[in-house]
Design an enzyme around this catalytic site. Structure first.
Site, PDB file in Angstrom:
ATOM      1  N   ASP A 124      37.296  36.941  34.424  1.00 10.14           N
ATOM      2  CA  ASP A 124      38.456  36.174  33.953  1.00 10.14           C
ATOM      3  C   ASP A 124      39.304  36.979  32.968  1.00 10.14           C
ATOM      4  O   ASP A 124      38.796  37.871  32.284  1.00 10.14           O
ATOM      5  CB  ASP A 124      37.962  34.878  33.289  1.00 10.14           C
ATOM      6  CG  ASP A 124      39.088  33.870  33.122  1.00 10.14           C
ATOM      7  OD1 ASP A 124      40.036  33.886  33.940  1.00 10.14           O
ATOM      8  OD2 ASP A 124      39.026  33.069  32.164  1.00 10.14           O
ATOM      9  N   HIS A 126      45.493  41.481  38.176  1.00  8.82           N
ATOM     10  CA  HIS A 126      44.523  41.412  39.280  1.00  8.82           C
ATOM     11  C   HIS A 126      44.320  42.802  39.871  1.00  8.82           C
ATOM     12  O   HIS A 126      43.193  43.204  40.172  1.00  8.82           O
ATOM     13  CB  HIS A 126      45.011  40.447  40.365  1.00  8.82           C
ATOM     14  CG  HIS A 126      45.174  39.027  39.899  1.00  8.82           C
ATOM     15  ND1 HIS A 126      44.231  38.387  39.137  1.00  8.82           N
ATOM     16  CD2 HIS A 126      46.180  38.122  40.090  1.00  8.82           C
ATOM     17  CE1 HIS A 126      44.649  37.142  38.879  1.00  8.82           C
ATOM     18  NE2 HIS A 126      45.829  36.965  39.438  1.00  8.82           N
ATOM     19  N   LEU A 173      22.512  48.423  45.938  1.00  9.01           N
ATOM     20  CA  LEU A 173      22.935  47.160  45.322  1.00  9.01           C
ATOM     21  C   LEU A 173      23.533  46.201  46.350  1.00  9.01           C
ATOM     22  O   LEU A 173      24.376  46.593  47.154  1.00  9.01           O
ATOM     23  CB  LEU A 173      24.006  47.484  44.261  1.00  9.01           C
ATOM     24  CG  LEU A 173      24.732  46.300  43.617  1.00  9.01           C
ATOM     25  CD1 LEU A 173      23.816  45.566  42.654  1.00  9.01           C
ATOM     26  CD2 LEU A 173      26.001  46.779  42.899  1.00  9.01           C
TER      27      LEU A 173
HETATM   28  C1  IPE Z   1      37.290  31.191  36.991  1.00  7.52           C
HETATM   29  O1  IPE Z   1      38.440  31.519  36.321  1.00  7.52           O
HETATM   30  C2  IPE Z   1      37.364  31.623  38.424  1.00  7.52           C
HETATM   31  C3  IPE Z   1      37.382  33.060  38.668  1.00  7.52           C
HETATM   32  C4  IPE Z   1      37.279  33.998  37.767  1.00  7.52           C
HETATM   33  C5  IPE Z   1      37.472  33.439  40.050  1.00  7.52           C
HETATM   34  P1  IPE Z   1      39.633  30.475  36.133  1.00  7.52           P
HETATM   35  O2  IPE Z   1      40.692  31.164  35.373  1.00  7.52           O
HETATM   36  O3  IPE Z   1      40.013  29.931  37.450  1.00  7.52           O
HETATM   37  O4  IPE Z   1      38.936  29.325  35.287  1.00  7.52           O
HETATM   38  P2  IPE Z   1      39.561  28.234  34.321  1.00  7.52           P
HETATM   39  O5  IPE Z   1      40.714  27.604  35.059  1.00  7.52           O
HETATM   40  O6  IPE Z   1      40.033  28.933  33.086  1.00  7.52           O
HETATM   41  O7  IPE Z   1      38.454  27.286  34.036  1.00  7.52           O
HETATM   42  C1  IPE Z   2      40.751  35.713  36.858  1.00  8.36           C
HETATM   43  O1  IPE Z   2      41.833  35.964  36.032  1.00  8.36           O
HETATM   44  C2  IPE Z   2      41.041  36.014  38.303  1.00  8.36           C
HETATM   45  C3  IPE Z   2      41.103  34.828  39.157  1.00  8.36           C
HETATM   46  C4  IPE Z   2      40.854  33.606  38.791  1.00  8.36           C
HETATM   47  C5  IPE Z   2      41.474  35.053  40.535  1.00  8.36           C
HETATM   48  P1  IPE Z   2      42.925  34.849  35.765  1.00  8.36           P
HETATM   49  O2  IPE Z   2      43.993  34.992  36.816  1.00  8.36           O
HETATM   50  O3  IPE Z   2      42.318  33.511  35.665  1.00  8.36           O
HETATM   51  O4  IPE Z   2      43.497  35.332  34.369  1.00  8.36           O
HETATM   52  P2  IPE Z   2      43.808  34.402  33.103  1.00  8.36           P
HETATM   53  O5  IPE Z   2      42.562  33.626  32.824  1.00  8.36           O
HETATM   54  O6  IPE Z   2      44.942  33.520  33.492  1.00  8.36           O
HETATM   55  O7  IPE Z   2      44.150  35.365  32.027  1.00  8.36           O
HETATM   56 MG    MG Z   3      41.498  32.462  34.122  1.00  8.22          MG
END
Ligand code: IPE
Ligand code: IPE
Ligand code: MG
Length: 245
Positions: A19, A36, A130
């Site tokens: 995240d 990303h 792995l």
């Molecule tokens: C969790 O992150 C899902 C992934 C990293 C794939 P999110 O950004 O979607 O989670 P929330 O919305 O902060 O809970």
């Molecule tokens: C996690 O990073 C990746 C996915 C959920 C696909 P985020 O896109 O949720 O990044 P933040 O949390 O908004 O910074």
């Molecule tokens: Mg996120």
């Protein structure tokens, strides 16, 4: 640092909620997708870092069921990035003997994604290093709902007796059947929540919330977490080794 890791107390399975990509991009004055894209380098580093010390299973939360609710533009960009990354990384995965697998509602992914993913899963199937599992269109509630469906179907066909259902039966009907439960769960990005990831499997997992956005995370950060993990006492509900009698 890597040399300080005790090879006799390695986590068998590490799970990561990757995240913070969007916020990292914002901090760099860029669009979310830029974050990303940079996250792919972190994935490469962590896969290498696991391979170098002999970790058996790594599960990466790459796209949740709830992530379908993001703007179409971001979802499309993520799916395109997924196809491109699997294609570009395949050579490195083969070289490192990584076996790629995936869990989640894979049929909901765009056809091109499914094809690229399946090709990489098939190509890496004979590898014995792995096992890297991508959680894609995954959520634990989806997985548990599927488990209940499968159990009901088996019971209605008399292949499963309700009174014989055990915790092992449940585990065997999950997407992670045949995998050990995670010993370590890491969530980057600063949030201390699980966001629908592996709810059944993390019953006794050690949790880590490093203060890093995912694109800044590298194998050295992983090794530090493994060192911390090795200094924790896991009690599994029993009394500790040094507890007063
Ligand atoms: C969790 O992150 C899902 C992934 C990293 C794939 P999110 O950004 O979607 O989670 P929330 O919305 O902060 O809970
Ligand atoms: C996690 O990073 C990746 C996915 C959920 C696909 P985020 O896109 O949720 O990044 P933040 O949390 O908004 O910074
Ligand atoms: Mg996120």
């Amino acid at each position: 640092m890597k040399d300080n890791i005790n090879p006799n107390n390695l986590p068998r399975h590490i799970a990561i909620i990757m995240d913070g990509n969007g916020r990292w991009a914002r901090q760099h004055g860029q669009e979310r997708i830029y974050g990303h894209q940079h996250g792919v380098e972190s994935v490469r580093s962590v896969i290498e870092g696991c391979g170098e010390i002999g970790i058996k299973y790594l599960t990466l939360y790459a796209f949740s069921t709830e992530n379908w609710n993001r703007p179409k533009e971001e979802v499309d960009a993520l799916m395109t990035l997924l196809v491109k990354s699997i294609h570009n990384e395949l050579e490195g995965l083969m070289k490192n003997r990584v076996r790629l697998q995936a869990i989640g509602n894979l049929q909901s992914l765009p056809a091109e994604c499914q094809q690229e993913l399946q090709a990489a899963i098939d190509a890496t199937a004979p590898n014995n290093g792995l096992t890297t599992v991508l959680a894609l269109s995954y959520s634990a509630r989806w997985e548990l709902t599927e488990m209940a469906r499968k159990a009901a179907l088996l019971a209605s066909g008399r292949q499963l007796q309700p009174e014989n259902i055990t915790a092992e039966t449940v585990a065997s009907l999950l997407a992670t059947a045949n995998m050990p439960d995670p010993d370590i769960l890491i969530r980057t990005g600063g949030e201390c929540r699980v966001s629908n990831f592996l709810l059944w499997q993390i019953a006794y997992t050690e949790l880590f919330f490093p203060n890093l956005m995912w694109p800044d995370f590298r194998k050295e950060n992983l090794w530090q977490i493994i060192l911390d993990y090795q200094s924790r006492e896991r009690r599994f509900g029993k009394i500790g080794e040094h507890a007063p009698q």
